[in-house]
Write a protein that holds these residues in place. Structure first.
Motif, PDB file in Angstrom:
ATOM      1  N   PHE A  38       0.833  -1.199   0.000  1.00 36.10           N
ATOM      2  CA  PHE A  38       0.000   0.000   0.000  1.00 36.10           C
ATOM      3  C   PHE A  38       0.870   1.253   0.000  1.00 36.10           C
ATOM      4  O   PHE A  38       0.584   2.230  -0.693  1.00 36.10           O
ATOM      5  N   SER A  39       1.925   1.204   0.803  1.00 31.53           N
ATOM      6  CA  SER A  39       2.819   2.361   0.906  1.00 31.53           C
ATOM      7  C   SER A  39       3.499   2.655  -0.432  1.00 31.53           C
ATOM      8  O   SER A  39       3.580   3.815  -0.863  1.00 31.53           O
ATOM      9  N   ASN A  40       3.977   1.614  -1.096  1.00 29.90           N
ATOM     10  CA  ASN A  40       4.670   1.804  -2.373  1.00 29.90           C
ATOM     11  C   ASN A  40       3.747   2.384  -3.445  1.00 29.90           C
ATOM     12  O   ASN A  40       4.147   3.236  -4.249  1.00 29.90           O
ATOM     13  N   ILE A  41       2.504   1.920  -3.463  1.00 32.40           N
ATOM     14  CA  ILE A  41       1.559   2.419  -4.469  1.00 32.40           C
ATOM     15  C   ILE A  41       1.196   3.871  -4.184  1.00 32.40           C
ATOM     16  O   ILE A  41       1.126   4.702  -5.096  1.00 32.40           O
ATOM     17  N   LYS A  42       1.001   4.210  -2.911  1.00 33.19           N
ATOM     18  CA  LYS A  42       0.624   5.588  -2.561  1.00 33.19           C
ATOM     19  C   LYS A  42       1.767   6.570  -2.792  1.00 33.19           C
ATOM     20  O   LYS A  42       1.544   7.722  -3.167  1.00 33.19           O
ATOM     21  N   ASN A  43       3.004   6.131  -2.576  1.00 35.70           N
ATOM     22  CA  ASN A  43       4.146   7.045  -2.648  1.00 35.70           C
ATOM     23  C   ASN A  43       4.633   7.326  -4.075  1.00 35.70           C
ATOM     24  O   ASN A  43       5.350   8.308  -4.303  1.00 35.70           O
ATOM     25  N   HIS A  44       4.289   6.447  -5.027  1.00 32.76           N
ATOM     26  CA  HIS A  44       4.651   6.645  -6.438  1.00 32.76           C
ATOM     27  C   HIS A  44       6.163   6.772  -6.651  1.00 32.76           C
ATOM     28  O   HIS A  44       6.609   7.431  -7.591  1.00 32.76           O
ATOM     29  N   LYS A  45       6.979   6.146  -5.801  1.00 31.47           N
ATOM     30  CA  LYS A  45       8.438   6.278  -5.939  1.00 31.47           C
ATOM     31  C   LYS A  45       9.022   5.285  -6.931  1.00 31.47           C
ATOM     32  O   LYS A  45      10.115   5.475  -7.453  1.00 31.47           O
ATOM     33  N   ILE A  46       8.301   4.175  -7.157  1.00 31.69           N
ATOM     34  CA  ILE A  46       8.749   3.194  -8.144  1.00 31.69           C
ATOM     35  C   ILE A  46       7.579   2.855  -9.056  1.00 31.69           C
ATOM     36  O   ILE A  46       6.418   3.096  -8.721  1.00 31.69           O
ATOM     37  N   SER A  47       7.873   2.300 -10.207  1.00 29.72           N
ATOM     38  CA  SER A  47       6.829   2.008 -11.190  1.00 29.72           C
ATOM     39  C   SER A  47       5.909   0.895 -10.708  1.00 29.72           C
ATOM     40  O   SER A  47       6.275   0.095  -9.846  1.00 29.72           O
ATOM     41  N   ILE A  48       4.721   0.837 -11.308  1.00 32.48           N
ATOM     42  CA  ILE A  48       3.761  -0.213 -10.961  1.00 32.48           C
ATOM     43  C   ILE A  48       4.334  -1.591 -11.276  1.00 32.48           C
ATOM     44  O   ILE A  48       4.165  -2.546 -10.508  1.00 32.48           O
ATOM     45  N   ASP A  49       5.048  -1.705 -12.390  1.00 32.18           N
ATOM     46  CA  ASP A  49       5.661  -2.991 -12.743  1.00 32.18           C
ATOM     47  C   ASP A  49       6.645  -3.433 -11.656  1.00 32.18           C
ATOM     48  O   ASP A  49       6.687  -4.620 -11.288  1.00 32.18           O
TER      49      ASP A  49
END
Length: 292
Positions: free
Chosen positions: A88-99
């Motif tokens: 959840f944190s990674n998706i909200k932060n947009h720091k790395i691509s979805i892939d």
């Protein structure tokens, strides 16, 4: 909205074999899932945590539908929850691509399952990409009573059903017949007489139960671990004794299948063992009565 997206995402990856060669290229987030998680920042922290708790529990159920012998203690459940917190944190932060998020998330899940249930790697590495779920139904109360050869008119109270199933059918049946009955299961919804727990975490207490029941549950898993090279045989043996010690004097533990590899060591001065055939099956139903 969030719950609907969770259901859809679980359905997309349902039954996929995490140990299949190249599975990382097959596991994907649905577009709706990404959109939903990106909206998480708009809800309060309490609601987000409840959502993660629910997702963690649903994923555990999905794994157990594939293999009923998967076991997850408190530490492994927390580790799985942490995986979803990170997602959840990674998706909200947009720091790395979805892939990259997808790849990292599923790699985390694979490592988690390898660590918590090492036998799965050996079993499923040579299997197909999709694993058929285990047919593991909740038997009717009447069938359970028949297999274990329990006479409801002579049953000793209180009664505890070990691994009672999500619907706790036998517990509900006994209580409708005005019998003081309780149960626990790792996926049951808790109330005054049902506890969400497994047989290693549950507090049995000493000399408490008049009747303990486990139909194709505890002893089935005990046999499984007895036959595995890396099985938790000793843990099951200890818990078997704990269960017997939680019986009142005159109380009985009814279970199937039988456990001849451990039953032979029971103290005959303390326990009375009774074995009965079950139709044409190659296992027996057992009643262990506590004498003192």
């Amino acid at each position: 909205m969030f719950q609907d997206n969770i259901d859809k995402q679980l359905e997309i990856n349902k039954g996929k074999n995490l140990f299949y060669n190249g599975i990382i290229n097959s596991l994907r987030f649905a577009p709706d899932t990404i959109d939903a998680i990106e909206q998480i920042g708009k809800i309060d922290v309490v609601s987000e945590n409840l959502l993660i708790d629910n997702l963690t529990n649903r994923v555990l159920q999905e794994f157990c539908e594939i293999n009923q012998y998967y076991t997850f203690d408190g530490r492994s459940k927390k580790a799985l929850r942490d995986i979803y917190v990170e997602l959840f944190s990674n998706i909200k932060n947009h720091k790395i691509s979805i892939d990259s998020i997808e790849k990292k998330h599923y790699e985390n899940l694979i490592r988690w399952l390898q660590k918590t249930n090492p036998f799965a790697d050996k079993i499923y590495k040579s299997k197909d990409e999709i694993v058929e779920p285990v047919a593991c139904s909740e038997y009717s109360p009447e069938i359970q009573m028949s297999i274990l050869q329990i006479d409801i008119k002579q049953i000793e109270e209180p009664v505890l059903d070990i691994g009672c199933g999500k619907k706790a059918k036998l517990v509900m049946y006994l209580r409708k017949n005005e019998i003081e009955a309780y149960g626990f299961d790792r996926f049951v919804i808790e109330n005054a007489f049902l506890t969400n727990s497994d047989w290693f975490e549950y507090e049995y207490n000493k000399k408490k139960w008049g009747t303990i029941i486990s139909n194709l549950g505890f002893s089935n898993h005990f046999v499984h671990h007895h036959l595995r090279d890396d099985g938790s045989f000793i843990d099951y043996a200890k818990q078997y004794i704990n269960i017997l010690n939680s019986l009142k004097i005159g109380g009985s533990f009814h279970y199937a299948p039988d456990l001849p590899f451990v039953e032979q060591y029971l103290d005959e001065n303390k326990f009375q063992l009774n074995k009965q055939n079950v139709g044409n099956y190659d296992f027996k139903s057992i009643r262990v009565k506590r004498l003192k």
